[in-house]
Design a protein around this motif. Structure first.
Motif, mmCIF file in Angstrom:
data_model
loop_
_atom_site.group_PDB
_atom_site.id
_atom_site.type_symbol
_atom_site.label_atom_id
_atom_site.label_comp_id
_atom_site.label_asym_id
_atom_site.label_seq_id
_atom_site.Cartn_x
_atom_site.Cartn_y
_atom_site.Cartn_z
ATOM 1 N N UNK A 1 0.835 -1.194 0.000
ATOM 2 C CA UNK A 1 0.000 0.000 0.000
ATOM 3 C C UNK A 1 0.866 1.239 0.000
ATOM 4 N N UNK A 2 0.266 2.323 -0.476
ATOM 5 C CA UNK A 2 0.996 3.577 -0.548
ATOM 6 C C UNK A 2 0.001 4.722 -0.441
ATOM 7 N N UNK B 1 -2.006 -3.232 -3.230
ATOM 8 C CA UNK B 1 -1.753 -4.461 -3.948
ATOM 9 C C UNK B 1 -3.027 -5.291 -3.967
ATOM 10 N N UNK B 2 -3.143 -6.124 -4.972
ATOM 11 C CA UNK B 2 -4.338 -6.954 -5.102
ATOM 12 C C UNK B 2 -4.533 -7.857 -3.888
ATOM 13 N N UNK B 3 -3.427 -8.254 -3.271
ATOM 14 C CA UNK B 3 -3.496 -9.192 -2.145
ATOM 15 C C UNK B 3 -4.165 -8.602 -0.913
ATOM 16 N N UNK B 4 -4.236 -7.270 -0.840
ATOM 17 C CA UNK B 4 -4.805 -6.642 0.361
ATOM 18 C C UNK B 4 -5.971 -5.715 0.049
ATOM 19 N N UNK B 5 -6.217 -5.457 -1.205
ATOM 20 C CA UNK B 5 -7.267 -4.509 -1.580
ATOM 21 C C UNK B 5 -8.609 -4.979 -1.063
ATOM 22 N N UNK B 6 -9.327 -4.052 -0.454
ATOM 23 C CA UNK B 6 -10.624 -4.383 0.114
ATOM 24 C C UNK B 6 -10.566 -4.816 1.560
ATOM 25 N N UNK B 7 -9.376 -5.143 2.047
ATOM 26 C CA UNK B 7 -9.215 -5.552 3.440
ATOM 27 C C UNK B 7 -8.382 -4.547 4.234
#
Length: 119
Positions: free
Chosen positions: A49-50, A61-67
């Motif tokens: 994230x940034x 990043x897709x791995x954390x988006x939405x969480x």
């Protein structure tokens, strides 16, 4: 002297939440982008994230988006990472970094904070 200090890590059960803080000093906060990175055991460091502190623009990043949600308190020169719905694969040492003009070089790094997601 530039300093970044990540804090707030710990042990949490799957599905739980944590909020990380990145406290900074020694540079003009609004001129820098602050990023969150993580490194799991045996894996490469991953940018997750940034935030552009000047205007609040964020990226994930897709791995954390939405969480995960990144935010900044410019009055405190501090960036936060709210992490929800944590999973075992989120276990890692989390770092924050500052990226100043001309951007893209991630000039400064703090010591990480360990997040362990386990039942």
């Amino acid at each position: 002297e530039v300093q970044l200090q990540a804090s707030g890590g710990g042990l949490v059960q799957p599905g739980g939440s944590l909020r990380l803080s990145c406290s900074t000093s020694g540079f003009t906060f609004k001129d820098y982008h602050i990023g969150w990175f993580r490194q799991a055991p045996g894996k490469a460091r991953e940018g997750i994230s940034c935030i552009k502190t000047r205007d609040g623009e964020t990226a994930y990043a897709a791995s954390v988006k939405g969480r995960f949600t990144v935010s900044s308190d410019n009055a405190k020169n501090t960036v936060y990472l709210q992490m929800n719905f944590l999973q075992p694969e989120d276990t890692a040492v989390y770092f924050c970094s500052a990226d100043g003009p001309p951007y893209g070089t991630w000039d400064y790094w703090g010591q990480g904070t360990l997040v362990t997601v386990s039942s």
